[in-house]
Scaffold this motif. Structure first.
Motif, PDB file in Angstrom:
ATOM      1  N   GLN A 154     -29.139 -32.326  -3.893  1.00 46.00           N
ATOM      2  CA  GLN A 154     -29.101 -32.495  -5.335  1.00 46.00           C
ATOM      3  C   GLN A 154     -27.928 -33.403  -5.699  1.00 46.00           C
ATOM      4  OE1 GLN A 154     -28.252 -29.036  -7.784  1.00 46.00           O
ATOM      5  NE2 GLN A 154     -29.476 -29.867  -9.442  1.00 46.00           N
ATOM      6  N   VAL A 155     -28.158 -34.285  -6.657  1.00 47.44           N
ATOM      7  CA  VAL A 155     -27.109 -35.160  -7.171  1.00 47.44           C
ATOM      8  C   VAL A 155     -26.776 -34.689  -8.582  1.00 47.44           C
ATOM      9  CG1 VAL A 155     -26.521 -37.517  -7.836  1.00 47.44           C
ATOM     10  CG2 VAL A 155     -27.923 -37.106  -5.804  1.00 47.44           C
ATOM     11  N   ILE A 156     -25.540 -34.320  -8.807  1.00 42.41           N
ATOM     12  CA  ILE A 156     -25.083 -33.902 -10.135  1.00 42.41           C
ATOM     13  C   ILE A 156     -24.052 -34.944 -10.562  1.00 42.41           C
ATOM     14  CG2 ILE A 156     -24.048 -32.069 -11.518  1.00 42.41           C
ATOM     15  CD1 ILE A 156     -24.994 -30.113  -9.325  1.00 42.41           C
ATOM     16  N   THR A 157     -24.529 -35.970 -11.252  1.00 37.21           N
ATOM     17  CA  THR A 157     -23.680 -37.128 -11.529  1.00 37.21           C
ATOM     18  C   THR A 157     -22.600 -36.879 -12.570  1.00 37.21           C
ATOM     19  OG1 THR A 157     -25.368 -37.924 -13.031  1.00 37.21           O
ATOM     20  CG2 THR A 157     -25.351 -38.841 -10.817  1.00 37.21           C
ATOM     21  N   ASN A 158     -22.718 -35.841 -13.365  1.00 40.35           N
ATOM     22  CA  ASN A 158     -21.655 -35.601 -14.346  1.00 40.35           C
ATOM     23  C   ASN A 158     -20.730 -34.459 -13.927  1.00 40.35           C
ATOM     24  OD1 ASN A 158     -23.501 -33.583 -14.846  1.00 40.35           O
ATOM     25  ND2 ASN A 158     -23.461 -33.797 -17.071  1.00 40.35           N
ATOM     26  N   SER A 159     -20.615 -34.234 -12.631  1.00 36.23           N
ATOM     27  CA  SER A 159     -19.654 -33.241 -12.137  1.00 36.23           C
ATOM     28  C   SER A 159     -18.358 -33.966 -11.760  1.00 36.23           C
ATOM     29  CB  SER A 159     -20.216 -32.509 -10.917  1.00 36.23           C
ATOM     30  OG  SER A 159     -20.069 -33.290  -9.752  1.00 36.23           O
ATOM     31  N   PRO A 160     -17.236 -33.270 -11.740  1.00 31.70           N
ATOM     32  CA  PRO A 160     -15.971 -33.908 -11.346  1.00 31.70           C
ATOM     33  C   PRO A 160     -16.019 -34.513  -9.938  1.00 31.70           C
ATOM     34  CG  PRO A 160     -15.562 -31.768 -12.327  1.00 31.70           C
ATOM     35  CD  PRO A 160     -17.049 -31.887 -12.160  1.00 31.70           C
ATOM     36  N   ASP A 161     -16.864 -33.957  -9.072  1.00 33.30           N
ATOM     37  CA  ASP A 161     -16.947 -34.461  -7.701  1.00 33.30           C
ATOM     38  C   ASP A 161     -17.644 -35.812  -7.603  1.00 33.30           C
ATOM     39  OD1 ASP A 161     -15.676 -32.168  -6.793  1.00 33.30           O
ATOM     40  OD2 ASP A 161     -17.578 -31.125  -6.404  1.00 33.30           O
ATOM     41  N   THR A 162     -18.561 -36.106  -8.508  1.00 35.11           N
ATOM     42  CA  THR A 162     -19.352 -37.337  -8.387  1.00 35.11           C
ATOM     43  C   THR A 162     -19.185 -38.296  -9.554  1.00 35.11           C
ATOM     44  OG1 THR A 162     -21.240 -36.225  -9.387  1.00 35.11           O
ATOM     45  CG2 THR A 162     -21.131 -36.230  -6.969  1.00 35.11           C
ATOM     46  N   TRP A 163     -18.467 -37.885 -10.616  1.00 34.51           N
ATOM     47  CA  TRP A 163     -18.352 -38.731 -11.809  1.00 34.51           C
ATOM     48  C   TRP A 163     -17.804 -40.117 -11.468  1.00 34.51           C
ATOM     49  CZ3 TRP A 163     -20.279 -38.656 -16.462  1.00 34.51           C
ATOM     50  CH2 TRP A 163     -19.754 -39.501 -17.431  1.00 34.51           C
TER      51      TRP A 163
END
Length: 191
Positions: A154-163
């Motif tokens: 899963q890609v969570i683009t608005n998380s601190p890890d991926t922003w």
């Protein structure tokens, strides 16, 4: 309710028309900011996928040049109020409950019917549309999170890890306001 966002354009280079009874689209923000900064149209790809004059390599929005007075500001600052409906915000302005926004609205132009979001009306897809001038189906960020089959996760683009790296999800040929300004006037940027 979530398909419309407030739209106030104010400052140097903007006509002071007050509140006008019309709407625009979030994809119009990037080309309008670029027009305000003096980025001229060049060869690009339009909403229908065909070649046309655009300020971005790929552009679905239109520059709202009738709101601009021809002056070029040294800087542009954008405020994005996620989840704010124009009716609610404009009511707060009219009641004097948002004095700084009242001041900005008085010195510029406010779209009375707001700016229409692209679908889906989710945060990251539309924030990306504001920065690219493209609808989600064209820029490639379709939701706040999705499953990437190639990566198997899963890609969570608005998380601190991926922003910080979320721009990697843009489709090839899509540029942001920043990239278009840099392409147009590289001397305006310092390392």
């Amino acid at each position: 309710v979530q398909a419309r966002a407030p739209f106030i354009l104010a400052g140097a280079g903007v006509n002071a028309l007050g509140r006008v009874e019309r709407a625009c689209r979030l994809v119009d923000v990037a080309p309008t900011v670029l027009a305000l900064l003096g980025v001229t149209e060049g060869d690009g790809i339009g909403e229908n996928g065909l070649p046309r004059a655009t300020r971005l390599a790929r552009q679905d929005g239109e520059a709202l040049t009738d709101l601009l007075d021809g002056r070029r500001p040294a800087h542009v600052v954008g405020f994005l109020m996620d989840g704010t409906n124009p009716n609610v915000l404009y009511d707060a302005i009219d009641r004097g409950e948002a004095p700084n926004l009242t001041r900005l609205a008085a010195m510029g132009t406010t779209m009375g019917h707001g700016a229409m979001a692209s679908f889906p009306t989710v945060t990251l897809a539309n924030h990306t549309s504001i920065l690219t001038g493209c609808h989600p189906g064209h820029h490639g960020v379709l939701h706040n999170a999705w499953y990437d089959r190639a990566l198997g996760r899963q890609v969570i683009t608005n998380s601190p890890d991926t922003w910080a790296t979320s721009m990697q999800w843009l489709r090839p040929g899509i540029e942001t306001i920043h990239q278009a300004v840099h392409r147009h006037a590289p001397e305006s940027f310092t390392a």
